[in-house]
Design a protein around this motif. Structure first.
Motif, mmCIF file in Angstrom:
data_model
loop_
_atom_site.group_PDB
_atom_site.id
_atom_site.type_symbol
_atom_site.label_atom_id
_atom_site.label_comp_id
_atom_site.label_asym_id
_atom_site.label_seq_id
_atom_site.Cartn_x
_atom_site.Cartn_y
_atom_site.Cartn_z
ATOM 1 N N GLU A 1 -55.103 -35.561 -12.793
ATOM 2 C CA GLU A 1 -54.170 -34.473 -11.963
ATOM 3 C C GLU A 1 -54.037 -34.677 -10.647
ATOM 4 O O GLU A 1 -53.205 -34.283 -10.044
ATOM 5 N N LEU A 2 -55.299 -34.781 -10.005
ATOM 6 C CA LEU A 2 -55.070 -34.809 -8.637
ATOM 7 C C LEU A 2 -54.395 -35.729 -7.950
ATOM 8 O O LEU A 2 -53.436 -35.870 -7.160
ATOM 9 N N ARG A 3 -54.392 -36.991 -8.699
ATOM 10 C CA ARG A 3 -53.856 -38.281 -8.375
ATOM 11 C C ARG A 3 -52.245 -38.166 -8.458
ATOM 12 O O ARG A 3 -51.399 -38.447 -7.599
ATOM 13 N N ALA A 4 -52.004 -37.575 -9.817
ATOM 14 C CA ALA A 4 -50.573 -37.418 -10.023
ATOM 15 C C ALA A 4 -49.808 -36.419 -9.229
ATOM 16 O O ALA A 4 -48.494 -36.494 -8.808
ATOM 17 N N ASN A 5 -50.745 -35.218 -8.586
ATOM 18 C CA ASN A 5 -49.814 -34.383 -7.748
ATOM 19 C C ASN A 5 -50.240 -34.566 -6.284
ATOM 20 O O ASN A 5 -49.622 -33.567 -5.529
ATOM 21 N N LEU A 6 -50.792 -35.613 -6.003
ATOM 22 C CA LEU A 6 -50.951 -36.029 -4.465
ATOM 23 C C LEU A 6 -49.609 -35.807 -3.622
ATOM 24 O O LEU A 6 -49.464 -35.482 -2.682
ATOM 25 N N LYS A 7 -48.690 -36.630 -4.269
ATOM 26 C CA LYS A 7 -47.435 -36.816 -3.606
ATOM 27 C C LYS A 7 -46.926 -35.244 -3.392
ATOM 28 O O LYS A 7 -46.317 -35.144 -2.144
ATOM 29 N N SER A 8 -46.798 -34.557 -4.192
ATOM 30 C CA SER A 8 -46.317 -33.255 -4.060
ATOM 31 C C SER A 8 -47.033 -32.321 -3.081
ATOM 32 O O SER A 8 -46.479 -31.788 -2.303
ATOM 33 N N LEU A 9 -48.635 -32.632 -2.996
ATOM 34 C CA LEU A 9 -49.327 -31.883 -1.908
ATOM 35 C C LEU A 9 -48.726 -32.269 -0.629
ATOM 36 O O LEU A 9 -48.684 -31.600 0.450
ATOM 37 N N ILE A 10 -48.720 -33.644 -0.471
ATOM 38 C CA ILE A 10 -48.338 -34.137 0.910
ATOM 39 C C ILE A 10 -46.974 -33.756 1.424
ATOM 40 O O ILE A 10 -46.750 -33.313 2.362
ATOM 41 N N ILE A 11 -45.782 -33.565 0.373
ATOM 42 C CA ILE A 11 -44.569 -33.176 0.667
ATOM 43 C C ILE A 11 -44.568 -31.757 0.905
ATOM 44 O O ILE A 11 -43.920 -31.171 2.215
ATOM 45 N N TRP A 12 -45.260 -30.612 0.346
ATOM 46 C CA TRP A 12 -45.345 -29.315 0.754
ATOM 47 C C TRP A 12 -45.920 -29.156 1.921
ATOM 48 O O TRP A 12 -45.923 -28.476 2.894
ATOM 49 N N SER A 13 -47.083 -30.107 2.251
ATOM 50 C CA SER A 13 -48.122 -30.063 3.501
ATOM 51 C C SER A 13 -46.922 -30.269 4.603
ATOM 52 O O SER A 13 -46.963 -29.613 5.813
ATOM 53 N N VAL A 14 -46.197 -31.506 4.562
ATOM 54 C CA VAL A 14 -45.307 -31.737 5.356
ATOM 55 C C VAL A 14 -44.394 -30.602 5.840
ATOM 56 O O VAL A 14 -43.899 -30.354 6.821
ATOM 57 N N ILE A 15 -43.516 -29.995 4.894
ATOM 58 C CA ILE A 15 -42.661 -29.054 4.848
ATOM 59 C C ILE A 15 -43.316 -27.773 5.793
ATOM 60 O O ILE A 15 -42.667 -27.458 6.661
ATOM 61 N N LEU A 16 -44.474 -27.317 5.433
ATOM 62 C CA LEU A 16 -44.994 -26.253 6.071
ATOM 63 C C LEU A 16 -45.647 -26.666 7.587
ATOM 64 O O LEU A 16 -45.401 -25.961 8.493
ATOM 65 N N ALA A 17 -46.067 -27.946 7.692
ATOM 66 C CA ALA A 17 -46.330 -28.383 9.227
ATOM 67 C C ALA A 17 -45.029 -28.387 9.854
ATOM 68 O O ALA A 17 -45.101 -27.900 11.033
ATOM 69 N N LEU A 18 -44.037 -29.039 9.423
ATOM 70 C CA LEU A 18 -42.590 -29.151 10.093
ATOM 71 C C LEU A 18 -42.135 -27.393 10.320
ATOM 72 O O LEU A 18 -41.673 -27.282 11.530
ATOM 73 N N LEU A 19 -42.271 -26.428 9.665
ATOM 74 C CA LEU A 19 -41.975 -25.106 9.933
ATOM 75 C C LEU A 19 -42.651 -24.603 10.857
ATOM 76 O O LEU A 19 -42.143 -23.971 11.845
ATOM 77 N N ILE A 20 -44.074 -24.937 11.026
ATOM 78 C CA ILE A 20 -44.889 -24.476 12.128
ATOM 79 C C ILE A 20 -44.463 -25.124 13.386
ATOM 80 O O ILE A 20 -44.524 -24.496 14.323
ATOM 81 N N MET A 21 -44.181 -26.330 13.632
ATOM 82 C CA MET A 21 -43.792 -26.834 14.655
ATOM 83 C C MET A 21 -42.703 -26.344 15.312
ATOM 84 O O MET A 21 -42.415 -26.385 16.324
ATOM 85 N N ILE A 22 -41.593 -26.519 14.445
ATOM 86 C CA ILE A 22 -40.375 -25.964 14.864
ATOM 87 C C ILE A 22 -40.302 -24.402 15.381
ATOM 88 O O ILE A 22 -39.632 -24.160 16.286
ATOM 89 N N ALA A 23 -41.101 -23.669 14.634
ATOM 90 C CA ALA A 23 -41.293 -22.318 15.077
ATOM 91 C C ALA A 23 -41.873 -22.039 16.438
ATOM 92 O O ALA A 23 -41.654 -21.335 17.122
ATOM 93 N N MET A 24 -42.845 -22.988 16.550
ATOM 94 C CA MET A 24 -43.660 -22.929 18.143
ATOM 95 C C MET A 24 -42.730 -23.658 19.108
ATOM 96 O O MET A 24 -42.671 -22.935 20.197
ATOM 97 N N ALA A 25 -41.794 -24.374 18.616
ATOM 98 C CA ALA A 25 -40.800 -24.845 19.663
ATOM 99 C C ALA A 25 -39.840 -23.790 20.074
ATOM 100 O O ALA A 25 -39.576 -23.375 21.342
#
Length: 264
Positions: free
Chosen positions: A7-31
């Motif tokens: 299950e960890l392997r199967a959901n790794l892509k989903s975790l990466i996508i959500w992490s990227v979304i939150l990281a982009l949100l933080i970076m845009i907010a700090m800008a």
């Protein structure tokens, strides 16, 4: 353990996508924050906005020209995105076996249904923990140039704990929906629908004082950034209520999944 790793392997892509979304949100907010920092005219502009709108956006409790104030506003988005990710992991990690027609393979393994649910739930829980840690880490990197004080780091730590608490509640709800719904295709959409209803309920209760009782029905009101900033702690009442919701949902998920017919 094999189911857990799968299950960890199967959901790794989903975790990466959500992490990227939150990281982009933080970076845009700090800008955007670079335009607010130290600018008193921004405070005057916000004060001129309608009170109801400020209440809906939870902007009355913070000074947006400070890092702590800006992250106080950001907590709404952390909680909402974390809740959606957790609920979808909880519902999909169970229902996908029926969706992908692999449930028959799971049932012939020398493990009980309860152990299957446990392994899958632990994998989803680890994803929630990792998402919080990634959000926390990106936040720390994003604010370094503003040299925040110790109070900010304490407040950020409190926000991340609150975000994880919200994730746990909706993870448990998603797990229950995944185990209980016979129409497995609708479990994820039902989970998102519940989250959006809970969020709008929290907005309405903030705007209308006579609807304040709704705060007991929406986890987004259990952890309000303004209260976290003012008190410096998570309210024991809401922590207990959240724990009760998690226990009830998880117990119901196990009981229903062990009793119902599965679609092979």
């Amino acid at each position: 353990m094999n189911i857990f790793k799968r299950e960890l392997r199967a959901n790794l892509k989903s975790l990466i996508i959500w992490s990227v979304i939150l990281a982009l949100l933080i970076m845009i907010a700090m800008a955007k924050f670079s335009a607010f920092v130290g600018d008193s005219s921004m405070v005057a502009m916000l004060d001129s906005m309608p009170t109801a709108l400020l209440d809906a956006l939870r902007m009355r409790s913070f000074n947006l020209t400070t890092v702590s104030g800006f992250f106080g506003i950001m907590f709404v988005y952390f909680g909402l995105l974390g809740a959606i990710a957790a609920a979808m992991w909880g519902s999909d990690i169970i229902s996908k076996e029926e969706r992908d027609k692999t449930v028959e393979f799971s049932l012939v393994l020398p493990v009980s249904r309860s152990k299957v649910v446990t392994a899958k739930a632990l994998a989803a829980l680890l994803n929630c923990i990792l998402l919080v840690l990634i959000t926390w880490g990106v936040s720390l990197v994003a604010v370094r140039s503003y040299t925040p004080d110790a109070a900010f780091y304490d407040f950020l730590s409190l926000e991340m704990r609150a975000m994880f608490s919200i994730e746990l509640i909706f993870l448990a709800m998603g797990l229950l929906l995944g185990c209980a719904m016979k129409q497995y295709k609708r479990s994820a959409s039902a989970a998102v629908g519940i989250i959006l209803a809970a969020y709008f309920m929290s907005v309405i209760s903030s705007m209308q004082k006579n609807l304040d009782f709704l705060k007991w029905f929406t986890p987004f009101k259990y952890y309000v950034a303004g209260e976290l900033f003012r008190t410096g702690q998570l309210a024991a009442t809401y922590l207990g209520l959240g724990a009760l919701i998690v226990v009830v949902c998880v117990a119901a998920a196990y009981w229903i999944y062990n009793k119902r017919d599965l679609y092979i």
